[in-house]
Structures are given as C-alpha cells and as structure tokens.
Design a protein around this motif. Structure first.
Motif, PDB file in Angstrom:
ATOM      1  N   GLU A  31       0.869  -1.172   0.000  1.00  0.00           N
ATOM      2  CA  GLU A  31       0.000   0.000   0.000  1.00  0.00           C
ATOM      3  C   GLU A  31       0.906   1.223   0.000  1.00  0.00           C
ATOM      4  N   PRO A  32       0.401   2.391  -0.409  1.00  0.00           N
ATOM      5  CA  PRO A  32       1.243   3.595  -0.385  1.00  0.00           C
ATOM      6  C   PRO A  32       1.795   3.859   1.011  1.00  0.00           C
ATOM      7  N   GLY A  33       3.091   4.147   1.075  1.00  0.00           N
ATOM      8  CA  GLY A  33       3.722   4.455   2.353  1.00  0.00           C
ATOM      9  C   GLY A  33       4.199   3.263   3.139  1.00  0.00           C
ATOM     10  N   THR A  34       3.961   2.044   2.648  1.00  0.00           N
ATOM     11  CA  THR A  34       4.403   0.827   3.335  1.00  0.00           C
ATOM     12  C   THR A  34       5.269   0.009   2.386  1.00  0.00           C
ATOM     13  N   HIS A  35       6.403  -0.426   2.869  1.00  0.00           N
ATOM     14  CA  HIS A  35       7.434  -1.070   2.052  1.00  0.00           C
ATOM     15  C   HIS A  35       7.841  -2.381   2.730  1.00  0.00           C
ATOM     16  N   VAL A  36       7.892  -3.479   1.985  1.00  0.00           N
ATOM     17  CA  VAL A  36       8.197  -4.795   2.557  1.00  0.00           C
ATOM     18  C   VAL A  36       9.355  -5.428   1.798  1.00  0.00           C
ATOM     19  N   GLU A  37      10.292  -6.011   2.559  1.00  0.00           N
ATOM     20  CA  GLU A  37      11.444  -6.690   1.975  1.00  0.00           C
ATOM     21  C   GLU A  37      11.595  -8.081   2.581  1.00  0.00           C
ATOM     22  N   PRO A  38      11.894  -9.111   1.770  1.00  0.00           N
ATOM     23  CA  PRO A  38      12.230 -10.417   2.337  1.00  0.00           C
ATOM     24  C   PRO A  38      13.686 -10.426   2.800  1.00  0.00           C
ATOM     25  N   VAL A  39      13.902 -10.906   4.015  1.00  0.00           N
ATOM     26  CA  VAL A  39      15.232 -10.881   4.626  1.00  0.00           C
ATOM     27  C   VAL A  39      15.657 -12.310   4.938  1.00  0.00           C
ATOM     28  N   ARG A  40      16.953 -12.575   4.843  1.00  0.00           N
ATOM     29  CA  ARG A  40      17.445 -13.930   5.134  1.00  0.00           C
ATOM     30  C   ARG A  40      18.723 -13.896   5.960  1.00  0.00           C
ATOM     31  N   TYR A  41      18.914 -14.966   6.725  1.00  0.00           N
ATOM     32  CA  TYR A  41      20.189 -15.263   7.376  1.00  0.00           C
ATOM     33  C   TYR A  41      20.807 -16.460   6.671  1.00  0.00           C
ATOM     34  N   GLY A  42      22.111 -16.647   6.845  1.00  0.00           N
ATOM     35  CA  GLY A  42      22.799 -17.746   6.203  1.00  0.00           C
ATOM     36  C   GLY A  42      22.561 -19.080   6.889  1.00  0.00           C
ATOM     37  N   PRO A  43      22.983 -20.180   6.256  1.00  0.00           N
ATOM     38  CA  PRO A  43      22.805 -21.519   6.836  1.00  0.00           C
ATOM     39  C   PRO A  43      23.400 -21.608   8.240  1.00  0.00           C
ATOM     40  N   GLY A  44      22.634 -22.130   9.165  1.00  0.00           N
ATOM     41  CA  GLY A  44      23.112 -22.315  10.537  1.00  0.00           C
ATOM     42  C   GLY A  44      22.939 -21.109  11.427  1.00  0.00           C
ATOM     43  N   SER A  45      22.606 -19.945  10.860  1.00  0.00           N
ATOM     44  CA  SER A  45      22.443 -18.733  11.672  1.00  0.00           C
ATOM     45  C   SER A  45      20.994 -18.639  12.140  1.00  0.00           C
ATOM     46  N   ASN A  46      20.703 -19.379  13.190  1.00  0.00           N
ATOM     47  CA  ASN A  46      19.331 -19.541  13.655  1.00  0.00           C
ATOM     48  C   ASN A  46      19.027 -18.833  14.972  1.00  0.00           C
ATOM     49  N   LEU A  47      20.030 -18.162  15.548  1.00  0.00           N
ATOM     50  CA  LEU A  47      19.858 -17.568  16.872  1.00  0.00           C
ATOM     51  C   LEU A  47      18.728 -16.547  16.900  1.00  0.00           C
ATOM     52  N   MET A  48      18.621 -15.723  15.856  1.00  0.00           N
ATOM     53  CA  MET A  48      17.616 -14.667  15.863  1.00  0.00           C
ATOM     54  C   MET A  48      16.198 -15.226  15.762  1.00  0.00           C
ATOM     55  N   GLY A  49      16.069 -16.500  15.440  1.00  0.00           N
ATOM     56  CA  GLY A  49      14.762 -17.139  15.462  1.00  0.00           C
ATOM     57  C   GLY A  49      14.146 -17.175  16.840  1.00  0.00           C
ATOM     58  N   LEU A  50      14.966 -16.998  17.873  1.00  0.00           N
ATOM     59  CA  LEU A  50      14.446 -16.962  19.239  1.00  0.00           C
ATOM     60  C   LEU A  50      13.582 -15.720  19.492  1.00  0.00           C
ATOM     61  N   LEU A  51      13.667 -14.733  18.603  1.00  0.00           N
ATOM     62  CA  LEU A  51      12.861 -13.528  18.741  1.00  0.00           C
ATOM     63  C   LEU A  51      11.511 -13.655  18.041  1.00  0.00           C
ATOM     64  N   GLN A  52      11.206 -14.818  17.479  1.00  0.00           N
ATOM     65  CA  GLN A  52       9.950 -15.045  16.761  1.00  0.00           C
ATOM     66  C   GLN A  52       8.908 -15.659  17.682  1.00  0.00           C
ATOM     67  N   SER A  53       7.654 -15.273  17.469  1.00  0.00           N
ATOM     68  CA  SER A  53       6.559 -15.833  18.257  1.00  0.00           C
ATOM     69  C   SER A  53       5.282 -15.806  17.425  1.00  0.00           C
ATOM     70  N   ALA A  54       4.168 -16.172  18.047  1.00  0.00           N
ATOM     71  CA  ALA A  54       2.891 -16.203  17.341  1.00  0.00           C
ATOM     72  C   ALA A  54       2.490 -14.806  16.883  1.00  0.00           C
ATOM     73  N   LEU A  55       1.839 -14.738  15.735  1.00  0.00           N
ATOM     74  CA  LEU A  55       1.379 -13.480  15.169  1.00  0.00           C
ATOM     75  C   LEU A  55       0.007 -13.141  15.749  1.00  0.00           C
ATOM     76  N   VAL A  56      -0.076 -12.002  16.445  1.00  0.00           N
ATOM     77  CA  VAL A  56      -1.325 -11.590  17.082  1.00  0.00           C
ATOM     78  C   VAL A  56      -1.611 -10.137  16.704  1.00  0.00           C
ATOM     79  N   PRO A  57      -2.784  -9.846  16.126  1.00  0.00           N
ATOM     80  CA  PRO A  57      -3.119  -8.456  15.780  1.00  0.00           C
ATOM     81  C   PRO A  57      -3.159  -7.569  17.014  1.00  0.00           C
ATOM     82  N   GLY A  58      -3.055  -6.269  16.787  1.00  0.00           N
ATOM     83  CA  GLY A  58      -3.138  -5.320  17.883  1.00  0.00           C
ATOM     84  C   GLY A  58      -4.557  -5.179  18.389  1.00  0.00           C
ATOM     85  N   GLY A  59      -4.709  -4.407  19.449  1.00  0.00           N
ATOM     86  CA  GLY A  59      -6.027  -4.193  20.026  1.00  0.00           C
ATOM     87  C   GLY A  59      -6.031  -4.525  21.501  1.00  0.00           C
TER      88      GLY A  59
END
Length: 556
Positions: free
Chosen positions: A356-384
């Motif tokens: 949408e206008p004003g919103t920009h999305v990029e696909p991002v990747r880490y290399g093989p074996g670089s899984n540490l930042m996956g610990l910052l992932q959790s279930a997707l829950v809308p605001g409210g």
C-alpha cells in the motif's frame, strides 16, 4: 593528546567524516566502542555469540547490538512536538505501542555496515517534504549529488538474481494487487565471480582486494567472503590512508567543554573494563556519530549534568523506528526437509514491494546455521485490547504451531523474514533517567507495534510457502522491534524545533556536530543507510579546508 577533530563512532556518518575531514587536512581520531574485525574473524554463524552479539560485560564483543529501550511510564508520557507536522497521520487501524522499543544495531569498526543488509534505497518524496525540515532548503535537490557520491563510494548495484524468497514475495505482491511495485534491491556488494579474489574493482586499484559474492545469505552475521562493501572496504580504508587514526575498543563516557571553553574534552575508557583505564582526549571539534541511541545518550548526559547546558531541550524528541515491524513465516522443519526448501540463497535482501502507499516490505534472510535470531519469533497476534491475553490463548490453543515456532533448528533455511517499513509520521521521545535512556510517547501516536498491512503480507506469505506466520516476541506487549532507530537529535531551522542546524552543527555548542541517524528528521520507509551517508557527505562538504575561511552561515 589533542586532535583537530574527534569522531565518536565509525559507522555510516563517522566514516564519512573521518575520510573527508582527513582529506581537508584535519588531524582526525575515530573512537569506536567495538573491536576491529578481519573478514575471517567475523562469526561463521549467529551461534558464535562472542563474535556475533554485543555484551561486553559478558565477554561478547560481536557486531550485533540488541537494546531494549524501556517505556518511560507516566513521568515520561505526553512528549510534545514543538512545531509539529501533520504529514501522514498514523494509518487507521495501526496500533501504537507503549513507547518501548527493541532496537537492533551494529558494533565494531565499520559500525552498522558490518551487520546491515547492504540495501541502499533513496527515500520517497514525502521524506523531503516533512515539515520538520522542508522549509530550510530543497533537500531533494541539495542531496542529489551526495546520493550519487555515496552510491559510488559504496559500490551500489541492483541485485541480478531471483531467489526462492523473491518468487514467493512476488506471488504475495501479485495477490495484493501490488505486483507492479515489485523490484530487485540496490545492494552494496561486489558480485564478481563467486569466491574469486581480485584486485580492487571499485577504486582503480587503490582499495583493498575483494572476492566475488557467493550468495550465501550471511550478510547479517558479517561477510567472511569479502564481497560486502562494508565501510572498512571504502570510507575507513581511505580515511586511514589519509591520516585518520581509528582507536577501537574505546567507549566514550563523557563530553565537556575544554579549558576556557575552547574545544572539548572527551572522556573515554577501555570497552569492557571494570575499573580504571580512563583517559581524556582534547579536540577542537567533535563529531557525534555513535548511532542514534549512542549519540542521544551522550547529548542527554551532557545536558542533564550541566556539562553542555545549551543543548536544545528538543533532544530526544522525534526519535523514530522507521515505523517498522519485523515479521516472518516459517515452514515446519520436517516439511521443509521433505521439500528441500532453502531460503538462505542470495544476499540479505534481494527484492521489495509496496503493499500500500507508504508501506514497504522486503524479504530478509540469514545464512545456513544462523538460527539464533529465530528466538525472537513468536505467534502473530493483531493489535487491540487484551493483546497479551490473546497471544497466550493463541499459544495454548495451537500447541503444535507453538512448538514449531519455538524450534529454531534449520530456522534460516525454512523462514522468510519480512521487514516492514513505513514513511508515515509517528515518533517517540527519549528521556534521561538515572543514566539510562527511556522512551515516552512522541507527538500523535507512538511508533506502531502492529502494522495491519504487514500482517496481511505475512499471512499470505505463510499461505504461499505452506508455513506458519510469526511476529516479534515483543509485539504482544506492544513493544515494536526495529533495525533502524533514527532521530532524537534532528535537523531543525532553530534551536526551538531541532537539535542541529542544516549543517549538522549542534545549536548552542560551537564545534559540536551530529553526523549519524540521530539527525534524520523523519521516517524514510526504506533502509536509511544511504541517506545517512548522503547527509554526512553534504555536511562535511561545507566544512572549510583546514586554515581556510568558513563560508557557512554563522552557527546559532
């Protein structure tokens, strides 16, 4: 020790200052809290935590800082914006956070360039039109030659390959009716022949030898190949050859006027030292380029302690997160192995689109074996309302998906991270509390912890790859995550509405300058590194050659 200029920080602004001021004949010392890395010393994966994460108290001197900027609470609420802007009121349905934010930034000689995604876009038109600074000059015209210079120095090219992540992101863009906005990214990478080492291909042989990109996806953990055009390969390389001195593992702890008010005294200590090791360095002029948070801390402290009381009361105002969210979608491990999925191919970011206008999305990747930042992932829950309760219910109600999201085994191969950025106008304000920075609401709504368009993208992305949509683990607590903290010491026409003038000179503090993301006055909606470099190039281009008259208008 006394220098003409002390530069605090060696990232995108500090490296420009170091090179250009050394070229103009100034004696320059660059102070960097982090260590210096040769290519082979960078971490093989993110699990090499001592070289990947920044936590000196724990013996970790890596390239990735993770900082939790805590909410200020009631005392810090209600930050106002003098001369506020009406641009881009916060998008309907977008949830504002509690004013806290989790910040990802860089460390080491080369600053954020060691750990960034080497993606270099120019911002859209509304960035230049923001009322905070639009009345000062025609910024788009002013910066055009400096963007060109920055691109040449950083070796920007459009990424030529189409990766697996690009294909699914293109499918999402088409499903959202935004396929015409999809494009490959401009990146600061020497592509060449994969792994082949050659003499400097960018500066007529005057730069360091380079090796062609192997498309291993490891840009965000530091490029061990030598293909990434990080600052030690260009600006800092030439700065040292022009006479600038770089001093790593040196943390600045204080800034105060010199004897008789002439110049500045910079108090430093060895990074990680428990006691002792303190030293004072004198400088005629100081360039603050310690990153948005580092620069804010130094200015807040100097003002709060009375060392530099003339610093504008606007310090901390208009701190931005680039209106950002970091989301993603992961395929369950067994399914990914059966389908032989591998989303690590490519450089860190290879494409983008505008849902949408004003919103920009990029696909991002880490290399093989670089899984540490996956610990910052959790279930997707809308605001409210009751978001934490709904998040807990989602975790308990879908235990199988919860277990899959918590597992980080092969996370980088089976996950597409979605970096969502916006050019809309929102902000927070930082405050100095007992030696720490905390954050309160800025003008209007705070930086969003829920971007509906980003959630739609990630749900469609999960549908395309047969995966599970995920959000940042901080989002249910209304604390957004950003890799692009900006502002807090922004450009303004006067001391009443900004911290620095159009030449990046701190109002009321002659000889003190801000040349990093802290000076950026508005959300860009794109990766900000190129803009920080262009702004710094413009600022130092107006400095006089040492000993020559200063033709800039008098500083306020």
């Amino acid at each position: 020790m006394r220098y003409d200029v002390v530069v605090i920080g060696s990232g995108f602004g500090g490296s420009v200052a170091a090179l250009r001021l050394a070229e103009k004949g100034y004696s320059v010392l660059v102070l960097e809290a982090g260590r210096r890395f040769a290519d082979h010393e960078l971490p093989r994966t993110s699990w090499r935590v001592r070289r990947f994460l920044w936590a000196p108290a724990l013996g970790c001197y890596g390239i990735q800082r993770i900082t939790l900027l805590r909410p200020a609470g009631r005392r810090g609420a209600g930050g106002s914006r003098a001369g506020g802007t009406g641009r881009g009121k916060t998008r309907a349905g977008q949830s504002g956070g509690r004013a806290g934010v989790l910040v990802l930034s860089g460390a080491g000689v080369g600053g954020g360039s060691l750990v960034y995604a080497n993606t270099l876009y120019e911002p859209p038109a509304d960035f230049y039109a923001d009322p905070q600074w639009a009345g000062i000059t025609d910024w788009r015209a002013e910066l055009a030659p400096y963007y060109a210079r920055a691109k040449q120095m950083l070796g920007v090219v459009d990424y030529p390959r189409t990766t697996a992540a690009d294909k699914v992101m293109r499918a999402v863009a088409d499903r959202m009716g935004a396929g015409d906005t999809f494009r490959s990214t401009p990146v600061a990478v020497y592509l060449g022949r994969p792994g082949e080492r050659v003499a400097d291909p960018h500066f007529g042989g005057a730069g360091p030898d380079r090796a062609g990109c192997t498309h291993c996806g490891s840009c965000l953990t530091g490029c061990r190949v030598g293909a990434k055009n990080s600052l030690p390969k260009n600006y800092l390389w030439f700065a040292e050859r022009a006479g600038a001195r770089i001093r790593p593992l040196t943390t600045v702890v204080g800034l105060r006027p010199g004897p008789g008010g002439a110049g500045y005294l910079v108090d430093v200590r060895r990074t990680g030292a428990w006691a002792g090791g303190r030293q004072t360095i004198a400088a005629d002029q100081v360039v603050l380029a310690a990153g948005a948070l580092g620069t804010q801390r130094l200015l807040h402290t100097a003002r709060a302690t009375g060392a530099l009381p003339a610093i504008s009361a606007r310090i901390g105002a208009l701190t931005r997160t680039n209106s950002e969210a970091i989301l993603g979608a992961s395929v369950p491990r067994r399914a990914a192995r059966r389908r032989r999925l591998d989303f690590t191919d490519g450089v860190a970011i290879t494409s983008s689109f505008h849902p949408e206008p004003g919103t920009h999305v990029e696909p991002v990747r880490y290399g093989p074996g670089s899984n540490l930042m996956g610990l910052l992932q959790s279930a997707l829950v809308p605001g409210g309302p009751c978001r934490v309760r709904r998040w807990l219910a989602a975790l308990a109600g879908r235990p199988r998906d919860t277990v899959r999201l918590l597992s980080v085994r092969d996370w980088s191969r089976r996950t597409v991270v979605a970096l969502v950025m916006q050019s809309v106008d929102n902000s927070l304000t930082t405050y100095h509390r007992r030696g720490r920075l905390v954050a309160g609401h800025g003008h209007g709504r705070s930086n969003p912890s829920w971007i509906p368009a980003g959630h739609r993208v990630v749900r469609l992305l999960a549908d395309e790859i047969g995966g599970i949509p995920g959000g940042a683990v901080t989002e249910p607590f209304d604390v957004p995550m950003t890799a692009h903290i900006l502002g807090g010491a922004v450009i303004g026409a006067t001391r009443a509405d900004g911290v620095v003038d159009a030449y990046h000179r701190v109002f009321g503090c002659p000889g003190l300058h801000v040349l990093d993301g802290a000076a950026v006055p508005a959300n860009l909606g794109v990766n900000p590194s190129l803009t920080i470099v262009a702004l710094a190039e413009r600022a130092v281009a107006h400095w006089p050659v040492k000993g020559a008259p200063d033709r800039r208008p008098p500083a306020s």
